[in-house]
Design a protein around this motif. Sequence first.
Motif, short mmCIF file in Angstrom:
data_model
loop_
_atom_site.label_atom_id
_atom_site.label_comp_id
_atom_site.label_asym_id
_atom_site.label_seq_id
_atom_site.Cartn_x
_atom_site.Cartn_y
_atom_site.Cartn_z
N PRO A 1 0.83 -1.21 0.00
CA PRO A 1 0.00 0.00 0.00
C PRO A 1 0.86 1.27 0.00
N ARG A 2 0.47 2.21 -0.83
CA ARG A 2 1.12 3.52 -0.89
C ARG A 2 0.17 4.52 -0.23
N VAL A 3 0.70 5.31 0.69
CA VAL A 3 -0.17 6.23 1.42
C VAL A 3 0.40 7.64 1.43
N CYS A 4 -0.52 8.58 1.64
CA CYS A 4 -0.12 9.95 1.92
C CYS A 4 -0.50 10.23 3.38
N LEU A 5 0.09 11.27 3.92
CA LEU A 5 -0.19 11.67 5.30
C LEU A 5 -0.96 12.98 5.27
N ILE B 1 0.53 16.19 3.49
CA ILE B 1 -0.39 17.27 3.14
C ILE B 1 -1.01 17.85 4.41
N ALA B 2 -0.96 19.17 4.52
CA ALA B 2 -1.52 19.84 5.70
C ALA B 2 -2.47 20.95 5.26
N ASP B 3 -3.48 21.15 6.07
CA ASP B 3 -4.42 22.25 5.89
C ASP B 3 -4.41 23.09 7.15
N HIS C 1 -13.79 22.11 1.32
CA HIS C 1 -13.33 23.47 1.07
C HIS C 1 -11.87 23.66 1.47
N ARG C 2 -11.22 22.59 1.86
CA ARG C 2 -9.80 22.65 2.21
C ARG C 2 -8.97 22.13 1.04
N PRO C 3 -8.02 22.91 0.57
CA PRO C 3 -7.23 22.46 -0.59
C PRO C 3 -6.44 21.18 -0.33
N GLY C 4 -5.93 21.03 0.88
CA GLY C 4 -5.15 19.83 1.19
C GLY C 4 -5.99 18.57 1.14
N HIS D 1 -9.73 10.99 13.57
CA HIS D 1 -10.79 11.32 12.62
C HIS D 1 -11.11 12.81 12.63
N THR D 2 -10.80 13.50 13.72
CA THR D 2 -11.08 14.94 13.77
C THR D 2 -10.14 15.75 12.89
N GLU D 3 -9.07 15.13 12.41
CA GLU D 3 -8.22 15.80 11.43
C GLU D 3 -9.00 15.98 10.13
N ILE D 4 -9.88 15.05 9.84
CA ILE D 4 -10.71 15.14 8.64
C ILE D 4 -11.89 16.07 8.92
#
Length: 158
Positions: free
Chosen positions: A48-52, A86-88, A97-100, A121-124
């Motif tokens: 699996p390839r993931v982003c953070l 990736i950070a918002d 509405h968040r670009p990240g 989950h609150t990061e989302i």
Amino acid sequence: MDAERLTAERWHPDEVRITPDQIVRLGITRREALDQRLTHLSAHGRTPRVCLYALTPVRNQPPRSFAAARDYANDEGWRVCADHCIADGLPKTDPMHRPGWRWVLNLVRAGHVDGVVTLTHTEITQHLDEYELQLDLVDHHGGFVALVTPENVGAKRR
């Protein structure tokens, strides 16, 4: 209504009649989708390839969130794409509405990553209905969401 309930209990005693808490239900749904994707990737011999993904109230990178997410992904044996941290900085807005977050969805949709790892989950989003929608979107695009800290840890409701 009570007569119907009593009849149902009498004729279907093994049927579960308790509705699980929404956060518990979403955690189960997320983990099932995660397991399904990992099984599929494993069957095809793919790592699996993931982003953070992380939220930060200021414009600098959230090193602790990324470090914890990276450690989690490495412990699972997943490949963290080097340029996909990736950070918002807009925590109170709709994730769409968040670009990240939109970039995360684009990476999953395009097949550049198989999933996203985030701290909680609150990061989302903090709103459970919106969280469910985002889980559905990631799943629809063929990806998964992995959390360092599961939904039910520290949940206000049990």
